[in-house]
Design an enzyme around this catalytic site. Structure first.
Site, mmCIF file in Angstrom:
data_model
loop_
_atom_site.group_PDB
_atom_site.id
_atom_site.type_symbol
_atom_site.label_atom_id
_atom_site.label_comp_id
_atom_site.label_asym_id
_atom_site.label_seq_id
_atom_site.Cartn_x
_atom_site.Cartn_y
_atom_site.Cartn_z
ATOM 1 N N GLU A 120 0.824 -1.207 0.000
ATOM 2 C CA GLU A 120 0.000 0.000 0.000
ATOM 3 C C GLU A 120 0.865 1.268 0.000
ATOM 4 O O GLU A 120 0.643 2.192 0.785
ATOM 5 C CB GLU A 120 -0.955 0.006 1.199
ATOM 6 C CG GLU A 120 -1.875 -1.188 1.210
ATOM 7 C CD GLU A 120 -2.922 -1.161 2.316
ATOM 8 O OE1 GLU A 120 -4.065 -1.528 2.031
ATOM 9 O OE2 GLU A 120 -2.603 -0.791 3.456
ATOM 10 N N ASP A 141 -7.980 -9.529 4.249
ATOM 11 C CA ASP A 141 -7.807 -8.334 5.068
ATOM 12 C C ASP A 141 -8.834 -8.227 6.194
ATOM 13 O O ASP A 141 -9.713 -7.366 6.129
ATOM 14 C CB ASP A 141 -7.898 -7.100 4.171
ATOM 15 C CG ASP A 141 -7.403 -5.850 4.863
ATOM 16 O OD1 ASP A 141 -7.010 -5.953 6.027
ATOM 17 O OD2 ASP A 141 -7.415 -4.776 4.236
ATOM 18 N N GLU A 197 -12.698 -2.733 12.024
ATOM 19 C CA GLU A 197 -12.720 -1.983 10.774
ATOM 20 C C GLU A 197 -13.762 -2.523 9.794
ATOM 21 O O GLU A 197 -14.418 -1.750 9.093
ATOM 22 C CB GLU A 197 -11.315 -2.061 10.156
ATOM 23 C CG GLU A 197 -11.222 -1.488 8.770
ATOM 24 C CD GLU A 197 -9.824 -1.645 8.162
ATOM 25 O OE1 GLU A 197 -8.920 -2.182 8.829
ATOM 26 O OE2 GLU A 197 -9.648 -1.215 7.010
#
Ligand code: BDP
Length: 741
Positions: free
Chosen positions: A330, A404, A432
């Site tokens: 990322e 993820d 998240e």
């Protein structure tokens, strides 16, 4: 004195609080339900002091002084003193004062009923008693009932082990164990039990849903908030022994002297609680901080820079734990920027910290600049060829699943895939992808599912737990990391139930074979003072809560359908982001006829990364579990499921079931009114309201989208989405919390 102790020492207010607890709490379990049944709740006086969750599971609720064989006093059988021993004395005394209302007197000689505390470190004795204890952090708790005199011994090799033993003993008290029959031998299964804070130096917490960072960098080191002590205490109470203070998306500034001074001050606070400090290392730090022209790990100036930097850190923090690194993922810099591999990058840092006993936790969450044919294959492809090339003090840190932190994923194939390298497990406490801090989702069952999965890399059992604790491949080092859910909210974790995820992480890190329901029971015992029926209610809410989230967000192996960037709410329709694997569409690929990601031989063949028995089970439509179906397979909307329903009907059933499960949690919670202090009760009630609204939003928006693709009607009895698909698509949330900065 810390904030917990401060509260406990304000006896007047506390007394009043205790009286109420006595009515509904442990003392009153039997009576509480009849009082509620008689409708007497309305005439009860209001509590003088509401509970706001600050005390976590360390509230030490008032107990019936007659109910247990409480110790008459305690004795520290020690020749030396240490800050940890002082903490132990304070902890015991304040806990017993809170629980029994009277002082636990410190004796200097053995009397009937004394609690004796001793460690080899402080007394030189107990060696033979501790033979069975496999670790310096382990302990024994033993009731010794002699003919004339009975006492309980808590013994350990080190003072830190003793502190863990004391916290365990207090847990036994809270769970009303028979204190005359204790025979406990404990040692942690995993060496490094570490929280990862994704906290930026400006106070923002990436994926944080409980306020700003608890690290008040600007005021440190001159002002050290009492919260830091309370934080250390809470971690020690569940066996967490390390903390990475900074975000994996790292800022090199933390490695400068000004910040190292602050880090050192925190390390001083944490040390007596057995907690080591770690930092994230930005790979390009030599360039950013000192103008080097490169960060190439083969460059000798770069290697020298890291050695000097590490030595400097050890001057500030002699027991510094080491570095956590996110590289070439990322957009983060890393060795691949110089055509070097992860092992070369990790080894350079490992060599820098090795002389002082440090480790490097090198993350396997990699996400390269080029688009792979299947994103979930990348980590395995990059890391497995490097097995055997890492230094002894490197651990590769892998998320539980290959994508993820989704509500459900299969295990990551790196568990079992690398034999010569210790693979550390990274879990995410902050939710998240599971509804932030307002959705009740107890993650214990999810982690248990991961830890219990057999990787089948050996004939005998080789579960993820066996791999992670180092037993399967005989590793000297082992570790587990949890992305923290802690922030500056009074209740620390954003909600009371999110505290349970912090608690469960610590307990599973200590013993990954514990059951998530027994952990939940312990937590409930210490967090609330409920009747037996109330405890059952909360337990069943917790145990079903994660599956409810899976049902209303990503049923049947669907994944990554969340809104762009913030991951708040549904966005299954998103298909126009710069890169294919950023889009939810990439993961479901729904057409009028089919849905799902083919990861068998006819597709990406990601299944080839697993050991044969797993590969066979998951490749075969007959044997793949429904809950991973669309993760591994692409099937028609009319595919016949094991239930006899079509895929579409089954999917709708799951969405409905998820929303219904939240409605049930709401009504169950209503029944507990009066059994729980008003402030915590009300917040949980309001949050369940948010969760219900959002679960329905997830269901309605997802179904509206799937129907627009497959053209099918909803099965009879299933309600139409409340709004049109356009309505859901148009929603936008620019200020949703926790976004990457
Ligand atoms: C993703 C998060 C991102 C993290 C990344 C990571 O959205 O904020 O930086 O994981 O783990 O889930 O590095």
């Amino acid at each position: 004195m810390n904030e917990f102790q401060f509260e406990n020492k304000h006896v007047d207010a506390f007394e009043e609080k205790s009286q109420m607890k006595m009515i509904f709490g442990k003392l009153g379990k039997v009576f509480a339900s009849s009082i509620v049944a008689l409708g007497l709740v309305a005439v009860m006086p209001m509590r003088a002091q509401a509970e706001d969750g600050y005390e976590l599971w360390l509230r030490h609720a008032r107990m019936d002084p007659e109910a247990a064989a409480f110790p008459t006093g305690f004795m520290l059988d020690c020749e030396t003193n240490s800050p940890t021993l002082n903490i132990i004395s304070d902890e015991l005394q304040s806990a017993f004062m809170a629980m029994t209302g009277s002082e636990l007197v410190r004796h200097d000689k053995l009397e009937d009923g004394t609690l004796i505390l001793s460690s080899t470190q402080c007394s030189g004795s107990l060696q033979s008693d501790l033979e069975a204890v496999e670790s310096d952090e382990g302990y024994i708790i033993r009731s010794e009932n002699g003919e004339e005199i009975g006492h309980t011994l808590i013994g350990a090799k080190t003072d830190i082990g003793l502190l863990y033993g004391v916290f365990d003993y207090l847990r036994q008290v809270a769970s009303e164990a028979d204190l005359t029959k204790l025979d406990i031998t404990q040692a942690p299964a995993i060496d490094l039990r570490v929280l990862n804070h994704w906290d930026d130096l400006n106070g923002h917490v990436e994926r944080g849903f409980s306020g700003e960072s608890i690290w008040d960098w600007f005021r440190m080191p001159d002002y050290m908030s009492p919260r830091y002590t309370d934080y250390a205490r809470a971690n020690a109470s569940v066996g967490i022994n390390g903390t990475v203070l900074t975000n994996v998306n790292a800022d090199a500034t933390v490695l400068t002297p000004r910040y190292l001074e602050k880090v050192a001050a925190l390390a001083d606070v944490f040390r007596p609680y057995g907690i080591k400090v770690y930092l994230t290392a930005r790979f390009s730090a030599p360039m950013e901080l000192d103008g080097l022209e490169t960060a190439d790990p083969r460059n000798s100036d770069v290697q020298e820079w890291w050695k000097t930097k590490a030595d400097e850190i050890y001057e500030y923090i002699p027991d510094f734990g080491g570095f956590l690194v996110k590289a070439n993922s990322e957009g983060q810099p890393g060795p691949q920027d110089y055509d070097r591999d992860h092992a070369e990058g990790a080894n350079m840092l490992a060599d820098a910290v090795a002389p002082n006993g440090g480790v490097v936790m090198w993350r396997a969450f990699v996400y390269s600049a080029e688009e792979p044919d299947d994103r979930v294959k990348q980590a395995y492809d990059e890391f497995v060829p490097l097995d055997g090339k890492f230094r002894d003090n490197v651990l590769v840190q892998s998320k539980n699943g290959p994508l993820d932190f989704q509500p459900r994923e299969p295990i990551h194939p790196l568990f079992g895939g690398m034999e010569k390298t210790p693979v550390m497990l990274e879990l995410q406490l902050t939710k998240e992808y599971l509804g932030f801090s307002t959705h009740l989702a107890y993650l214990g069952p999810m982690w248990e599912e991961v830890l219990d999965t057999d990787t089948h890399v050996k004939k005998e059992d080789a579960s993820v737990a066996d791999i992670v604790d180092g037993k399967t491949f005989n590793h000297k080092l082992s570790g587990i990391a949890g992305v923290a859910n802690i922030g500056r909210d009074r209740n620390w974790a954003g909600s009371i139930f999110d505290q349970a995820n912090w608690y469960a992480f610590g307990r599973l890190a200590w013993n990954p074979k514990l059951s998530s329901s027994s952990i939940a029971e312990e937590w409930i015992d210490q967090t609330f003072d409920l009747s037996n029926a109330g405890e059952e209610t909360v337990l069943s809410m917790m145990m079903g809560s994660r599956e409810a989230v899976v049902d209303y967000m990503t049923p049947l192996g669907l994944t990554h359908l969340m809104g762009t960037g913030h991951h708040y709410g549904p966005g299954p329709w998103v298909d126009d982001l710069g890169r294919a694997d950023w889009n939810p569409y990439y993961y479901h690929r729904a057409t009028a006829d089919e849905i799902g990601f083919d990861r068998t031989k006819t597709g990406s063949n990601a299944l080839a990364q697993y050991a044969k028995p797993l590969r066979k089970k998951w490749s075969n439509l007959e044997t793949v579990p429904d809950n991973l179906l669309l993760w591994f397979h692409r099937v028609g909307w009319d595919y016949e499921m094991k239930s006899g329903l079509t895929l579409w009907q089954e999917m709708v059933r799951h969405y409905d079931r998820g929303v219904d499960a939240v409605a049930k949690m709401q009504s169950d919670w209503l029944n507990l009114e009066g059994e729980i202090d008003a402030e915590r009760y009300q917040q949980i009630s309001d949050f369940l309201g948010i969760q219900h609204k959002e679960a329905k939003w997830w269901r309605d928006a997802s179904l509206a989208y799937w129907m627009s693709i497959n053209g099918l009607e909803l099965p009879e009895g299933s309600a139409q989405p409340e709004h049109s698909l356009e309505y859901y698509k148009a929603l936008s949330f620019p200020f949703a919390p926790g976004q990457t900065q």
